[in-house]
Design a protein around this motif. Structure first.
Motif, PDB file in Angstrom:
ATOM      1  N   GLU A 516     -13.806  -9.019  19.275  1.00  0.00           N
ATOM      2  CA  GLU A 516     -15.173  -9.451  19.562  1.00  0.00           C
ATOM      3  C   GLU A 516     -15.959  -9.538  18.264  1.00  0.00           C
ATOM      4  N   ILE A 517     -16.982 -10.375  18.260  1.00  0.00           N
ATOM      5  CA  ILE A 517     -17.860 -10.499  17.098  1.00  0.00           C
ATOM      6  C   ILE A 517     -19.244  -9.999  17.487  1.00  0.00           C
ATOM      7  N   TRP A 518     -19.734  -9.019  16.721  1.00  0.00           N
ATOM      8  CA  TRP A 518     -21.063  -8.470  16.937  1.00  0.00           C
ATOM      9  C   TRP A 518     -21.890  -8.724  15.671  1.00  0.00           C
ATOM     10  N   VAL A 519     -23.167  -9.001  15.850  1.00  0.00           N
ATOM     11  CA  VAL A 519     -24.048  -9.332  14.730  1.00  0.00           C
ATOM     12  C   VAL A 519     -25.125  -8.269  14.587  1.00  0.00           C
ATOM     13  N   LYS A 520     -25.303  -7.810  13.341  1.00  0.00           N
ATOM     14  CA  LYS A 520     -26.388  -6.887  13.028  1.00  0.00           C
ATOM     15  C   LYS A 520     -27.277  -7.512  11.955  1.00  0.00           C
ATOM     16  N   ASP A 521     -28.555  -7.235  12.030  1.00  0.00           N
ATOM     17  CA  ASP A 521     -29.480  -7.720  11.015  1.00  0.00           C
ATOM     18  C   ASP A 521     -29.369  -6.859   9.765  1.00  0.00           C
ATOM     19  N   GLY A 522     -29.307  -7.509   8.611  1.00  0.00           N
ATOM     20  CA  GLY A 522     -29.266  -6.768   7.350  1.00  0.00           C
ATOM     21  C   GLY A 522     -27.869  -6.316   6.982  1.00  0.00           C
ATOM     22  N   PHE A 523     -27.729  -5.869   5.744  1.00  0.00           N
ATOM     23  CA  PHE A 523     -26.457  -5.366   5.244  1.00  0.00           C
ATOM     24  C   PHE A 523     -26.406  -3.847   5.369  1.00  0.00           C
ATOM     25  N   THR A 524     -25.196  -3.309   5.351  1.00  0.00           N
ATOM     26  CA  THR A 524     -24.988  -1.861   5.329  1.00  0.00           C
ATOM     27  C   THR A 524     -24.637  -1.456   3.913  1.00  0.00           C
ATOM     28  N   ASP A 525     -25.501  -0.710   3.271  1.00  0.00           N
ATOM     29  CA  ASP A 525     -25.331  -0.380   1.854  1.00  0.00           C
ATOM     30  C   ASP A 525     -24.103   0.466   1.592  1.00  0.00           C
ATOM     31  N   THR A 526     -23.715   1.267   2.583  1.00  0.00           N
ATOM     32  CA  THR A 526     -22.606   2.204   2.348  1.00  0.00           C
ATOM     33  C   THR A 526     -21.252   1.514   2.397  1.00  0.00           C
ATOM     34  N   LEU A 527     -21.227   0.244   2.835  1.00  0.00           N
ATOM     35  CA  LEU A 527     -19.962  -0.465   2.934  1.00  0.00           C
ATOM     36  C   LEU A 527     -19.659  -1.196   1.635  1.00  0.00           C
ATOM     37  N   SER A 528     -18.402  -1.247   1.260  1.00  0.00           N
ATOM     38  CA  SER A 528     -18.004  -1.959   0.052  1.00  0.00           C
ATOM     39  C   SER A 528     -18.211  -3.448   0.223  1.00  0.00           C
ATOM     40  N   ARG A 529     -18.672  -4.131  -0.824  1.00  0.00           N
ATOM     41  CA  ARG A 529     -18.812  -5.577  -0.760  1.00  0.00           C
ATOM     42  C   ARG A 529     -17.449  -6.248  -0.626  1.00  0.00           C
ATOM     43  N   GLU A 530     -16.357  -5.513  -0.867  1.00  0.00           N
ATOM     44  CA  GLU A 530     -15.037  -6.096  -0.695  1.00  0.00           C
ATOM     45  C   GLU A 530     -14.770  -6.453   0.758  1.00  0.00           C
ATOM     46  N   SER A 531     -15.570  -5.892   1.679  1.00  0.00           N
ATOM     47  CA  SER A 531     -15.378  -6.212   3.094  1.00  0.00           C
ATOM     48  C   SER A 531     -15.728  -7.653   3.390  1.00  0.00           C
ATOM     49  N   SER A 532     -16.372  -8.363   2.466  1.00  0.00           N
ATOM     50  CA  SER A 532     -16.695  -9.768   2.656  1.00  0.00           C
ATOM     51  C   SER A 532     -15.602 -10.690   2.151  1.00  0.00           C
TER      52      SER A 532
END
Length: 534
Positions: A516-532
């Motif tokens: 499933e795809i869920w959408v959240k507003d804004g980024f999560t700072d604690t997550l690595s940018r490598e997740s993109s």
């Protein structure tokens, strides 16, 4: 194999063997300087290129570099392409004409329409000069006949209410049509669903899959055996409902033509079966969501207590198990420019508005709030197995709280890690939206779920790998204009912690294996940018 199926297969093979002779007209194509010439049977001209079946095989030649001589040569002064669609009658009689009308208005064509009981013809004309630009014919046949027409060069595009089956793919390969399993060959333009229906006077509102199979095989012949009134069941079925590739056969794999109840009335179309059931207070049939009319649609239940009803959001996500994608299949050859423009148009947001106004289900993406999933979370708590702890359920809530679920489902072909046809189409839909900037400044959570077979820890890892695979497919489908710094993707695997259906049957396990795809507003700072990154 039944005699009927054998006869259809034989007809299909005959069509394939006749592919090069049905439209045979001799032509000779000679280069402008006269140095090179080929001859053969004329197959088509799209306004720019000739197709000729020669001793060297089927050749496609640029019309600007050759002279054409012979009875098959088109009159270039009055030429306009003829584009022929063949297949599912319900779609070609209603949805496609509406899409062509909207396409014509968008691109400034006038339309001249003529109809017969078996064909709908539209001539697109220049709005200024009034000259014909194209003729589009929609032939009301069936999915099976549409593929036969494609193999025999009697159509350009197949209108199909299911994926091409193995037999049709092999015939297409032999006939040089191309690989119909290639995602490029199939476009999903809208959705429909197969629904169990009864007379409005029938007191039942749901039926279990087990009882459904017993009705279809004649094991149960009275409504009282499935919780209804004491009355005999009148069973009306159409031929396509047990055709190879039908979602019903995938839902009830033990069901075959041979196992159907001997008292069932077999009718040529789904609409005929619906009308028969509508007129019989004890009737039962399968209809299509797009054409059910005034009958009552039954919800589906499992032995473990799950229930699913047919609503547009569940059709889009494939949470409803009898969803039918509507395909346009094309051959691996060049189509006229106006045909290519139309095929691009049917996938556009403007075209999906037309689909939404029709009886069919569109593919425009809805955002379902966390609150909309109350019943799903209640089922997750109620049916949590011994290996699912409170921490697992809390992880789902923590991971998805405040997010909105997109009405894009991703599911896999049975026994494989390959996405099904509707899911492959959804990859392209999501990629186009990401590239257009719809999710800039937002976080896309790819949430994987599994069935309950095997250890819970292994299922959690498997669901995360599937979620990552879908995420990577979407990112790979992005064009160069997409900027991965403008959005964020996150992969989560929740394993078997939130089932949609019963795990004790194959169709339930298939529904539970999903992303499933869920959408959240804004980024999560604690997550690595490598997740993109893919």
């Amino acid at each position: 194999m039944s005699f009927l199926h054998f006869a259809k297969c034989a007809a299909f093979l005959l069509a394939a063997s006749m592919a090069s002779s049905l439209q045979a007209q001799d032509v000779a194509l000679t280069s402008r300087d006269g140095s090179v010439s080929v001859s053969g049977n004329f197959l088509g001209f799209d306004g720019e290129f000739y197709r000729v079946d020669t001793e060297y095989g089927v050749l496609t030649l640029d019309g600007s570099g050759v002279n054409c001589d012979g009875p098959g040569c088109p009159d270039l002064n009055s030429f306009y392409p003829i584009i022929r669609f063949s297949g599912d009658g319900a779609v070609s009689a209603s949805l496609l004409p509406a899409l062509v009308s909207a396409f014509a208005a968008r691109y400034g064509y006038n339309t001249e329409v003529s109809m017969t009981p078996t064909e709908y013809r539209v001539v697109l004309t220049d709005s200024v000069a009034g000259q014909p630009e194209a003729q589009i014919d929609f032939v009301h046949t069936s999915t099976e006949e549409g593929f036969a027409d494609l193999v025999s060069e009697n159509t350009d595009i197949v209108v199909s209410s299911r994926e091409a089956n193995t037999f049709e793919k092999e015939l297409a390969r032999i006939a040089g049509i191309g690989d119909l399993s290639d995602p490029v060959r199939a476009r999903v333009m809208g959705l429909d669903a197969i629904v169990p229906i009864v007379s409005p006077s029938n007191p039942l509102s749901t039926i279990s899959l087990e009882n459904l199979e017993k009705l279809l095989t004649g094991t149960f012949q009275n409504w009282s055996e499935v919780g209804g009134q004491d009355a005999p069941v009148s069973l009306f079925l159409n031929e396509a409902i047990v055709e190879s590739g039908s979602p019903l056969l995938e839902l009830l794999p033990a069901l075959t033509v041979e196992s159907l109840a001997t008292g069932a009335t077999i009718l040529p179309t789904a609409q005929a079966a619906v009308e028969a059931a509508e007129g019989d207070p004890y009737g039962f049939a399968f209809g299509r969501l797009s054409t059910v009319g005034k009958v009552k649609i039954l919800g589906l239940t499992g032995e473990c207590g799950f229930r699913t009803d047919v609503v547009s959001a569940d059709v889009k996500t494939e949470d409803y198990p009898l969803t039918q994608p509507l395909f346009l299949y094309t051959p691996a050859r060049r189509l006229p420019q106006i045909a290519r423009d139309f095929l691009d148009y049917v996938l556009s947001p403007a075209a999906q508005i037309v689909v939404a106004r029709s009886p069919f289900v569109d593919q425009s993406i809805e955002e379902l709030t966390f609150r909309d999933h109350g019943r799903r979370f209640a089922n997750a708590i109620r049916h949590a197995g011994e290996e699912i702890a409170l921490d697992d359920l809390q992880a789902i809530v923590d991971g998805l709280y405040g997010a909105r679920r997109l009405s894009l489902g991703f599911r896999f072909k049975g026994g494989t890690a390959l996405l099904d046809a509707q899911s492959r189409s959804n990859v392209q839909l999501l990629a186009r939206l990401v590239e257009a900037g719809v999710y800039d400044g937002k976080q896309l959570v790819f949430a994987g779920f599994s069935d309950g077979q095997g250890p819970a820890a292994a299922n959690e890892r498997l669901s995360e790998r599937r979620a990552a695979a879908v995420r990577n497919s979407v990112l790979a489908a992005l064009g160069e204009a997409a900027d991965p710094e403008l959005f964020q993707t996150v992969v989560r695997g929740f394993g078997e912690a939130m089932p949609l259906a019963c795990d004790d049957v194959a169709w339930g396990r298939s529904l539970n294996r999903r992303v499933e795809i869920w959408v959240k507003d804004g980024f999560t700072d604690t997550l690595s940018r490598e997740s993109s990154a893919p």
